[in-house]
Motif scaffolding. Sequence first.
Motif, short mmCIF file in Angstrom:
data_model
loop_
_atom_site.label_atom_id
_atom_site.label_comp_id
_atom_site.label_asym_id
_atom_site.label_seq_id
_atom_site.Cartn_x
_atom_site.Cartn_y
_atom_site.Cartn_z
N ALA A 83 1.95 -3.98 -12.75
CA ALA A 83 0.84 -3.57 -13.62
C ALA A 83 -0.48 -4.13 -13.11
CB ALA A 83 1.12 -4.04 -15.04
N LYS A 84 -0.42 -5.39 -12.66
CA LYS A 84 -1.64 -6.04 -12.16
C LYS A 84 -2.16 -5.32 -10.91
CE LYS A 84 -2.19 -10.08 -10.06
NZ LYS A 84 -1.82 -11.42 -9.67
N GLY A 103 0.82 -1.21 0.00
CA GLY A 103 0.00 0.00 0.00
C GLY A 103 0.85 1.26 0.00
N ARG A 104 2.05 1.14 0.62
CA ARG A 104 2.93 2.32 0.71
C ARG A 104 3.58 2.64 -0.65
NH1 ARG A 104 5.33 0.25 5.61
NH2 ARG A 104 4.08 0.95 7.37
N ALA A 105 3.70 1.60 -1.49
CA ALA A 105 4.29 1.82 -2.83
C ALA A 105 3.24 2.48 -3.71
CB ALA A 105 4.76 0.50 -3.41
N ALA A 106 3.32 3.85 -3.85
CA ALA A 106 2.23 4.59 -4.49
C ALA A 106 2.27 4.49 -6.02
CB ALA A 106 2.30 6.05 -4.06
N SER A 107 3.47 4.50 -6.61
CA SER A 107 3.56 4.56 -8.08
C SER A 107 3.93 3.21 -8.67
CB SER A 107 4.64 5.57 -8.48
OG SER A 107 5.91 5.09 -8.06
N PHE A 108 3.79 3.13 -10.03
CA PHE A 108 4.18 1.92 -10.75
C PHE A 108 5.64 1.59 -10.51
CE2 PHE A 108 5.88 -0.04 -14.66
CZ PHE A 108 5.10 -1.21 -14.70
N GLU A 109 6.52 2.63 -10.56
CA GLU A 109 7.96 2.41 -10.38
C GLU A 109 8.27 1.84 -8.99
OE1 GLU A 109 6.64 5.18 -11.67
OE2 GLU A 109 7.24 4.73 -13.74
N GLU A 110 7.62 2.41 -7.98
CA GLU A 110 7.85 1.91 -6.61
C GLU A 110 7.41 0.46 -6.46
OE1 GLU A 110 7.61 5.78 -3.67
OE2 GLU A 110 5.78 5.00 -4.58
N LEU A 111 6.31 0.13 -7.14
CA LEU A 111 5.82 -1.26 -7.09
C LEU A 111 6.81 -2.21 -7.77
CD1 LEU A 111 1.99 -0.90 -7.76
CD2 LEU A 111 3.02 -1.99 -5.77
#
Length: 309
Positions: free
Chosen positions: A301-302, A276-284
């Motif tokens: 992406a999923k 939940g803390r990873a807000a952006s696509f890059e952080e994910l």
Amino acid sequence: MNPPFDKLITGVDTKWLIENKRLAPYEYYAPTLVDTTGLRTVAGDYVASDLERLMNERAIYGNVIESYKRFAPGERAICYCVSVEHARATAGAFSEAGIPAEFLSAATPPKQRREIMEGFRNGAFQVLCNVGIISEGVSIDEVSCCILLRPTESIALGIQQMMRCMRYLPGKTAKIIDCVGNYTRIGLPDDDREWSLSEPVRKRRELSSEGNFYLRCCPECYMTFATAPVCPFCGSAYPLHPREIQAKQEIELRKITAEEAARVAQIKKAARVEQGRAASFEELVKLGKQRGYKNPAFWAAKVMRGRRS
Ligand SMILES: [Zn+2]
């Protein structure tokens, strides 16, 4: 169908009656002499023919007499038997051992019955063997011992029999000698019980939530008591019963499984929070790499799609 009464007035309990000298205190001995595990039941109690076979086949008379001599020598005792033949044989065994005894059954003619009861009251003999007819209505203060030879699952019957020797006399201590393990099925006379009009009295649970028997019988002195680490009467320690060991293992296993489930839930929750803390696509994608996923971008992406929907 409604029960015949709609109010149940619960009287004072047995503990109170003992504390207030309406009933004699008691000692409960359980030198269990027979194995009742194979007995069949019907309508909430054992099949009579099974009982008769069990009590007549085993050569237990000698042990019954030894128990009487050990726990209540010379005291006036009522012996509860399974059948007329059993009562007759038990009285005979006591008499042969030099302890005067008589027996009564429903077939005893009234005149003879009165004479026998009179003799018992006067102390002409020590032991009265009977089949279910002294469960109620017989009040002899001097009777200080009950010998239970009739296995029962019926709380009402079992308690009536146990308590027949508990009429109050100053200084008297009743001795209940349970040779058939009735305490394991119905408990002790002064256990707390819930009485109800609509349901039969609930049978006691045998094992506590810790896997101990509620009641224990000391293997040294046969005194029966609420579970304690050592016998409160003679101080001997006792080994756990195999049933208790098994119950404790099962409880331990359940505990471990519950702990494992809680640990897994904890890990999953932490992972969700982290994600939940990873807000952006890059952080994910970065998190996916940290976690060692094979295709972090696909996973990221999923997750992003899931957030948008
Ligand atoms: Zn003991």
